[in-house]
Design a protein around this motif. Structure first.
Motif, short mmCIF file in Angstrom:
data_model
loop_
_atom_site.label_atom_id
_atom_site.label_comp_id
_atom_site.label_asym_id
_atom_site.label_seq_id
_atom_site.Cartn_x
_atom_site.Cartn_y
_atom_site.Cartn_z
N LYS A 78 1.11 -1.00 0.12
CA LYS A 78 -0.03 -0.20 0.12
C LYS A 78 0.86 1.42 0.30
CE LYS A 78 -4.01 -1.40 0.42
NZ LYS A 78 -5.19 -1.34 -0.80
N LEU A 79 2.17 1.44 0.50
CA LEU A 79 2.78 2.50 0.58
C LEU A 79 3.66 2.93 -0.45
CD1 LEU A 79 4.46 1.91 4.24
CD2 LEU A 79 3.08 3.62 3.62
N GLN A 80 3.69 1.46 -1.17
CA GLN A 80 4.49 2.02 -2.58
C GLN A 80 3.38 2.79 -3.22
OE1 GLN A 80 5.54 -1.90 -4.02
NE2 GLN A 80 7.17 -2.30 -2.34
N LYS A 81 1.58 2.88 -3.23
CA LYS A 81 1.37 3.51 -4.32
C LYS A 81 0.47 4.46 -3.25
CE LYS A 81 -0.63 -1.24 -5.63
NZ LYS A 81 -1.50 -2.29 -6.03
N ALA A 82 0.80 5.12 -3.05
CA ALA A 82 0.68 5.95 -1.51
C ALA A 82 1.62 7.58 -1.84
CB ALA A 82 0.47 6.09 -0.09
N ASP A 83 0.82 8.44 -1.99
CA ASP A 83 1.69 9.49 -2.55
C ASP A 83 1.28 10.34 -0.71
OD1 ASP A 83 -1.05 10.62 -1.86
OD2 ASP A 83 -1.00 11.26 -3.89
N ILE A 84 2.47 11.35 -0.65
CA ILE A 84 3.23 11.69 0.95
C ILE A 84 1.81 12.67 1.35
CG2 ILE A 84 3.69 13.95 1.94
CD1 ILE A 84 5.34 11.95 1.56
N GLU A 85 0.66 13.07 0.29
CA GLU A 85 -0.49 13.80 1.37
C GLU A 85 -1.67 12.90 1.71
OE1 GLU A 85 -0.86 16.91 1.79
OE2 GLU A 85 1.06 17.35 1.13
N GLU A 86 -1.24 11.66 0.41
CA GLU A 86 -2.49 10.39 1.29
C GLU A 86 -2.15 10.01 2.59
OE1 GLU A 86 -3.88 5.74 -0.53
OE2 GLU A 86 -2.51 7.24 -1.31
N ILE A 87 -0.97 9.93 2.52
CA ILE A 87 -0.25 9.77 3.67
C ILE A 87 -0.26 10.79 5.25
CG2 ILE A 87 2.36 8.70 5.34
CD1 ILE A 87 3.46 8.10 2.65
N LYS A 88 -0.43 11.79 4.89
CA LYS A 88 -0.04 12.50 6.09
C LYS A 88 -1.03 12.73 6.05
CE LYS A 88 3.86 15.11 5.02
NZ LYS A 88 4.68 16.64 4.26
N SER A 89 -2.83 12.75 5.28
CA SER A 89 -4.30 12.93 5.92
C SER A 89 -4.64 12.20 6.57
CB SER A 89 -4.82 13.05 4.45
OG SER A 89 -4.45 11.69 3.46
N GLY A 90 -3.73 10.72 6.62
CA GLY A 90 -4.51 9.80 7.40
C GLY A 90 -5.04 8.89 7.24
N ARG A 91 -5.34 8.64 6.09
CA ARG A 91 -5.95 7.72 4.75
C ARG A 91 -5.65 6.45 5.06
NH1 ARG A 91 -6.80 11.89 1.61
NH2 ARG A 91 -5.62 10.94 -0.36
#
Length: 416
Positions: A74-87
């Motif tokens: 999942k992390l490989q496909k996630a961008d920074i904003e998605e991570i920081k937003s908590g999703r």
């Protein structure tokens, strides 16, 4: 992988997994011109202390999350904003049972550590009736309502806490450096007050001479400019300046080959510039100021090049920066010796604060001295009472002994 590569990408830990799956952009390098690079042994790279009070907890959570293949994907496909937003935190519900169990144990250990810190702090003030549960609210990197289970809320809070701490790191550092400079000047002025008029003039003259000597250094290239990078290319990399190539430069200085220039890798680029201004052998050169200069250079380049503000420079960001006018025709770089960090009013305010603190410390010291003297008097009184008691006991025993001897003597005479 260096710890600072992990830190900014997703608040110290989440993108660790993603970065390990990325490869650096392939570029052609003339092997005959490039110095042989020493292989980086990732097993030997120890992440430095981040300075956060939950540093160890953070590192342990990283280690555990990296072991889950689903989370890594999942992390490989996630961008920074998605991570920081908590999703992305919601994905924690899908990790394997043994990972959740380990995270639960880590949280219990962290809560126990925080409780111990709270107790130690309050015990120093001799407080009683501690409500640990209520006091845990002050820590914002975990959910205190459930001290036994690591939930998605904990992951979300840890991300946001680390993100916020990173964003305020440079500002806090500037304030600390300002205080350092004010303290230096305060101590210098206090020392001058202890000298005679003649000695004071000598010291002032010496100070002005050292300051002038420090400021008399070669031109410092603007950090991140073509001139600055070409100097590294020529002097550090041993390559022909006429063959300077941004792609090749990026590849050479992406030391761990993760496809990014992290903060440590950027800071290493400024060593040549710093050597123009600072020499540890010179009395006039302050090594604390040198490190602050290095960090300010890194901060400036990050502000100019790091367009998505993830505290990492990609090849694309780097190449775009080399196309700007500022890269070819930069403004002059203002070194620390050309800046004034505080006004006389600020220094006076700082000295007043120091004076208040010193007064409080003196009051506390006087109070402790008084308590010591009171205890000493009590001890002396007890010793005197003890001596008096022993004397009374001794006298009573002596009287009793005399009576016994007198009785024995009387009996002996009667018998005779």
């Amino acid at each position: 992988m260096k710890w600072r590569t992990i830190l900014p990408q997703c608040c110290f830990f989440l993108v660790t997994c993603a970065l390990t799956a990325l490869e650096a952009v392939p570029i052609d390098i003339d092997k005959t011109k490039v110095k042989a690079a020493q292989p980086v042994d990732s097993a030997k790279i120890e992440p430095p202390d981040t300075g956060l009070y939950y540093d160890e907890y953070l590192k342990q959570v990283i280690d555990v999350l990296e072991t889950d293949s689903h989370f890594r994907e999942k992390l490989q496909k996630a961008d920074i904003e998605e991570i920081k937003s908590g999703r992305l935190s919601k994905e924690l519900d899908l990790v394997s049972h043994h990972v959740r169990t380990k995270l639960d144990e880590l949280k219990r250990q962290e809560v126990a550590r925080l409780r111990m810190l709270i107790k130690a702090k309050l015990d120093s003030f001799q407080d009683t009736g501690i409500d640990h549960h209520a006091l845990l609210k002050q820590f914002d990197h975990l959910n205190h309502l459930n001290p036994n289970k690591f939930e998605s809320t904990d992951l979300d809070m840890l991300i946001k806490a680390a993100t916020s701490d990173l964003e305020h790191y440079d500002k806090a550092r500037h304030e600390e450096f300002k205080k350092y400079e004010m303290m230096k000047e305060h101590e210098r002025r206090e020392y001058l007050k202890t000298l005679s008029e003649e000695k004071r003039k000598e010291e002032e003259s010496k100070f002005a001479e050292m300051k002038k000597k420090h400021e008399n250094h070669p031109k410092v290239n603007h950090p991140g400019s073509k001139d600055q990078l070409k100097e590294v290319w020529e002097e550090a990399d041993g390559l022909d300046p006429n063959d300077f190539d941004p792609k090749t430069f990026f590849k050479l200085h992406d030391v761990n080959s993760d496809g990014f220039l992290d903060e440590q890798e950027l800071e290493a680029l400024f060593t040549k510039e710093l050597e123009k201004v600072y020499d540890p052998k010179n009395e006039e050169d302050d090594m604390v100021e040198m490190e602050e200069e290095r960090l300010r250079m890194r901060e400036h380049v990050m502000n100019e090049v790091d367009t998505n503000k993830d505290r990492l420079v990609t090849l694309e960001e780097f190449l775009k920066a080399t196309e700007k006018k500022e890269f070819l025709e930069p403004d002059s770089w203002e070194t620390l010796d050309q800046q004034q960090f505080f006004t006389e009013e600020e220094l006076k305010e700082y000295e007043n604060l120091i004076s208040v603190q010193e007064s409080k410390l003196k009051e506390k010291a006087d109070e402790l001295q008084k308590q010591k003297e009171d205890l000493q008097r009590q001890h002396e009184q007890l010793e005197a009472q003890k001596l008096e008691y022993h004397q009374v006991v001794f006298c009573k025993r002596l009287v009793a002994l005399k009576r016994i001897l007198g009785s024995l003597l009387h009996t002996s005479v009667f018998v005779l």
